[in-house]
Write a protein that holds these residues in place. Structure first.
Motif, PDB file in Angstrom:
ATOM      1  N   LYS A   1      62.479 -59.590  66.140  1.00 13.29           N
ATOM      2  CA  LYS A   1      61.031 -59.567  66.393  1.00 13.29           C
ATOM      3  C   LYS A   1      60.580 -58.157  66.759  1.00 13.29           C
ATOM      4  CE  LYS A   1      57.744 -61.702  69.566  1.00 13.29           C
ATOM      5  NZ  LYS A   1      57.667 -62.447  70.816  1.00 13.29           N
ATOM      6  N   GLN A   2      61.395 -57.543  67.594  1.00 14.85           N
ATOM      7  CA  GLN A   2      61.045 -56.216  68.080  1.00 14.85           C
ATOM      8  C   GLN A   2      61.043 -55.180  66.956  1.00 14.85           C
ATOM      9  OE1 GLN A   2      60.021 -56.163  70.988  1.00 14.85           O
ATOM     10  NE2 GLN A   2      59.550 -53.995  71.011  1.00 14.85           N
TER      11      GLN A   2
ATOM     12  N   ASN B   1      58.013 -55.830  64.792  1.00 14.91           N
ATOM     13  CA  ASN B   1      56.768 -55.420  65.440  1.00 14.91           C
ATOM     14  C   ASN B   1      56.617 -53.906  65.496  1.00 14.91           C
ATOM     15  OD1 ASN B   1      56.148 -58.047  65.861  1.00 14.91           O
ATOM     16  ND2 ASN B   1      56.627 -58.079  68.028  1.00 14.91           N
ATOM     17  N   ALA B   2      57.707 -53.249  65.838  1.00 17.18           N
ATOM     18  CA  ALA B   2      57.633 -51.792  65.971  1.00 17.18           C
ATOM     19  C   ALA B   2      57.288 -51.151  64.627  1.00 17.18           C
ATOM     20  CB  ALA B   2      58.957 -51.247  66.494  1.00 17.18           C
TER      21      ALA B   2
ATOM     22  N   GLU C   1      55.966 -52.601  62.019  1.00 14.23           N
ATOM     23  CA  GLU C   1      54.640 -53.031  61.562  1.00 14.23           C
ATOM     24  C   GLU C   1      53.548 -52.206  62.245  1.00 14.23           C
ATOM     25  OE1 GLU C   1      51.973 -57.025  61.908  1.00 14.23           O
ATOM     26  OE2 GLU C   1      54.095 -57.317  61.463  1.00 14.23           O
ATOM     27  N   PHE C   2      53.755 -51.953  63.519  1.00 15.11           N
ATOM     28  CA  PHE C   2      52.776 -51.160  64.252  1.00 15.11           C
ATOM     29  C   PHE C   2      52.665 -49.754  63.659  1.00 15.11           C
ATOM     30  CE2 PHE C   2      51.359 -48.205  67.447  1.00 15.11           C
ATOM     31  CZ  PHE C   2      50.294 -48.862  68.033  1.00 15.11           C
ATOM     32  N   VAL C   3      53.803 -49.147  63.423  1.00 15.18           N
ATOM     33  CA  VAL C   3      53.793 -47.781  62.889  1.00 15.18           C
ATOM     34  C   VAL C   3      53.147 -47.760  61.507  1.00 15.18           C
ATOM     35  CG1 VAL C   3      55.241 -45.869  62.114  1.00 15.18           C
ATOM     36  CG2 VAL C   3      55.774 -47.050  64.233  1.00 15.18           C
TER      37      VAL C   3
ATOM     38  N   LYS D   1      50.887 -49.807  60.357  1.00 14.24           N
ATOM     39  CA  LYS D   1      49.437 -49.965  60.505  1.00 14.24           C
ATOM     40  C   LYS D   1      48.788 -48.680  61.005  1.00 14.24           C
ATOM     41  CE  LYS D   1      48.907 -54.918  61.193  1.00 14.24           C
ATOM     42  NZ  LYS D   1      48.494 -55.968  62.113  1.00 14.24           N
ATOM     43  N   LEU D   2      49.470 -48.030  61.909  1.00 21.74           N
ATOM     44  CA  LEU D   2      48.963 -46.757  62.422  1.00 21.74           C
ATOM     45  C   LEU D   2      48.834 -45.747  61.283  1.00 21.74           C
ATOM     46  CD1 LEU D   2      48.259 -45.062  64.983  1.00 21.74           C
ATOM     47  CD2 LEU D   2      50.675 -44.487  65.108  1.00 21.74           C
TER      48      LEU D   2
ATOM     49  N   GLU E   1      45.892 -46.561  59.061  1.00 22.64           N
ATOM     50  CA  GLU E   1      44.595 -46.221  59.646  1.00 22.64           C
ATOM     51  C   GLU E   1      44.358 -44.715  59.578  1.00 22.64           C
ATOM     52  OE1 GLU E   1      43.133 -49.266  60.312  1.00 22.64           O
ATOM     53  OE2 GLU E   1      41.480 -47.905  59.964  1.00 22.64           O
TER      54      GLU E   1
ATOM     55  N   MET F   1      60.786 -40.053  61.358  1.00 25.01           N
ATOM     56  CA  MET F   1      59.413 -40.544  61.371  1.00 25.01           C
ATOM     57  C   MET F   1      58.454 -39.362  61.539  1.00 25.01           C
ATOM     58  SD  MET F   1      57.810 -43.497  63.766  1.00 25.01           S
ATOM     59  CE  MET F   1      59.401 -43.982  64.294  1.00 25.01           C
TER      60      MET F   1
ATOM     61  N   LEU G   1      44.591 -51.904  66.105  1.00 27.36           N
ATOM     62  CA  LEU G   1      46.049 -52.009  66.014  1.00 27.36           C
ATOM     63  C   LEU G   1      46.597 -52.898  67.115  1.00 27.36           C
ATOM     64  CD1 LEU G   1      46.986 -48.284  65.317  1.00 27.36           C
ATOM     65  CD2 LEU G   1      46.803 -50.142  63.687  1.00 27.36           C
TER      66      LEU G   1
ATOM     67  N   VAL H   1      51.581 -57.176  67.861  1.00 31.04           N
ATOM     68  CA  VAL H   1      52.333 -55.962  68.128  1.00 31.04           C
ATOM     69  C   VAL H   1      52.767 -55.926  69.574  1.00 31.04           C
ATOM     70  CG1 VAL H   1      52.299 -53.468  67.996  1.00 31.04           C
ATOM     71  CG2 VAL H   1      50.959 -54.827  66.409  1.00 31.04           C
TER      72      VAL H   1
ATOM     73  N   ILE I   1      56.331 -45.229  71.062  1.00 29.72           N
ATOM     74  CA  ILE I   1      57.294 -45.910  70.213  1.00 29.72           C
ATOM     75  C   ILE I   1      58.056 -44.894  69.376  1.00 29.72           C
ATOM     76  CG2 ILE I   1      56.046 -48.072  70.058  1.00 29.72           C
ATOM     77  CD1 ILE I   1      55.087 -47.124  67.300  1.00 29.72           C
TER      78      ILE I   1
END
Lengths: 197, 269
Positions: free
Chosen positions: A7-8, A11-12, A14-16, A18-19, A22, A68, B197, B203, B242
């Protein structure tokens, strides 16, 4: 534990992702708005339609740190000052060349929170005579970020390969919350800086 | 049509045609679940209607008025008569000897709306990132209450918000996904606040997903993710970084003595 890890990880990443999306839309919006200006700005394409970022796939720790990307840089120039060829642009370094730069920094040693640096560059020269286009210089903003921008608002940078001057402002990245903000906090001030040189 | 455009299978001369864009977007509103999509679209315009009104909404594409004026679309929904005039890469016709396009359409539309006993609005859809008052100077001066402006970008953001909120349980999910991607391909997806976000609730993050500075020691061998990442803090909402921290790597002690360890698994062990 395994479930949490799955999950982690998801999520991590996916967040990056999405960032990054954007950020890409923010840049495209600046591009679209600058295109409508009387100078008819066009985005620079050093190696295609993209950002310049420092990344690595190396296995040494210092390289893994760069798996990254943490900074993203693009430049814009009046359409009359460059040519496009096969998906890339060629912006000749001439004495009267001036352009707009947008540099997004997500993290850094002395950076409290993500920021966007924007402004204009002029008096550009490249010391290697073989390099005649600005696109070749874009890596400087990814590799020498701190040195170049340490004196903002005024930039007067010189190293072994190039020199440039400029005027910049900065804004907290996450303070930009709408299209109106893009205009008021980025595009309009960029144009003021560009037009007053 | 969406897929042909998404895969670059239609001539580029057609790709930027605003009539095709209008057809793609508003046909979607006509044929998809109106209680979801048409309702959200009307919310963008600050208009509220009932479920029954949505189900009974009438779409009339490229209707001719008596004076040959041809708006892109009329939507009659509930108490509203909405005249949609959409532009993509061109501007509104300013007249050229005749009355300006928007003024002619407003006058024709108001007459129609009046005969139907409906409230009239002209909905101008453009590709501008922000409202350009100069484009609507005449309309605003004569009919300030009857003009509403939106851009294509707000429609793509509307779709994205729905996709993120409901994921695959969203009615017409695949259809919506394709339309969203089509709008994004046409650069009609605008920047949205970074705050979104965090809005999905999906998230969540450790403070850091990498080895903890305090307890990490250089092992020189991969020991498996479960073991190496065990004991990390509970999953919380993302507040911290992160990204990799240079502090971690600077804090490592590179004192690895090769002779002390068997680097390779021995047969039989």
């Amino acid at each position: 534990m395994s479930h949490e890890l799955v999950k982690q990880t998801k999520n991590a990443l996916e967040f990056v992702q999405k960032l990054h999306f954007e950020i890409s839309y923010l840049i495209k919006e600046v591009e679209g708005l600058l295109q409508q200006e009387e100078e008819s700005f066009t985005i620079g394409k050093p190696s295609g339609y993209g950002v310049t970022a420092r990344t690595s796939t190396g296995l040494e720790p210092i390289n893994v740190e760069n798996w990254m990307p943490k900074t993203f840089t693009v430049f814009f120039v009046p359409k009359s000052m460059n040519d496009a060829n096969k998906g890339q642009t060629v912006t000749p370094i001439t004495s009267d060349l001036k352009l707009l730069l947008l540099h997004i920094e997500l993290t850094g040693k002395d950076l409290e929170e993500p920021r966007v640096i924007y402004g204009t560059i002029n008096n550009i020269s490249y010391k290697n005579k073989d390099y005649t286009k600005f696109e070749k210089m874009m890596w400087e903003f990814s590799y020498n970020t701190k040195k170049i921008f340490k004196t903002i608002p005024n930039v007067n940078y010189e190293d072994g390969t190039c020199s440039l001057q400029g005027k910049f402002n900065q804004e907290k990245l996450f303070s930009i919350k709408s299209s109106d903000d893009v205009v008021k906090k980025l595009v309009d001030p960029m144009l003021v800086l560009f037009r007053e040189i | 049509m969406y897929l042909a455009e998404l895969h670059g299978k239609i001539p580029s001369s057609l790709e930027d045609k605003e009539d095709i864009l209008t057809s793609n977007v508003f046909s979607f509103l006509k044929y998809s679940d109106r209680r979801v999509y048409l309702r959200e679209f009307l919310k963008l315009l600050a208009l509220e209607v009932s479920d029954d009104d949505l189900d009974g909404a009438e779409f009339q594409f490229w209707l001719n008025y008596d004076d040959k004026t041809q708006p892109d679309l009329i939507i009659v929904v509930g108490n509203y008569y909405l005249l949609i005039e959409a532009k993509h890469l061109s501007d509104f016709n300013v007249g050229g000897g005749k009355k300006a396009q928007l003024l002619r359409e407003i006058e024709g539309g108001m007459n129609e709306a009046k005969s139907l006993g409906k409230e009239f609005y002209l909905i101008a859809v453009t590709s501008d990132y922000v409202y350009q008052s100069a484009k609507f100077k005449d309309v605003i001066s004569l009919y300030p209450r009857h003009l509403k402006w939106i851009n294509w970008h707000s429609i793509s953001i509307m779709l994205l918000n729905l996709l993120e909120k409901y994921d695959s349980s969203l009615p017409n999910f695949l259809f919506t996904t394709d339309l969203y991607h089509l709008l994004a391909k046409k650069k009609l997806r605008s920047f949205r606040s970074f705050e979104n976000l965090l809005g999905t609730g999906k998230v969540e993050s450790f403070h850091t997903i990498f080895f903890a500075v305090d307890s990490a020691r250089f092992r020189g061998q991969f020991i498996g993710f479960s073991e190496s990442l065990s004991g990390l803090p509970e999953v919380i909402k993302p507040k911290g970084s992160i990204f990799y921290s240079r502090i971690y790597f600077n804090g490592l002690q590179f004192r690895f003595d090769v002779n002390q360890y068997d680097l390779y698994r021995k047969r039989g062990k």
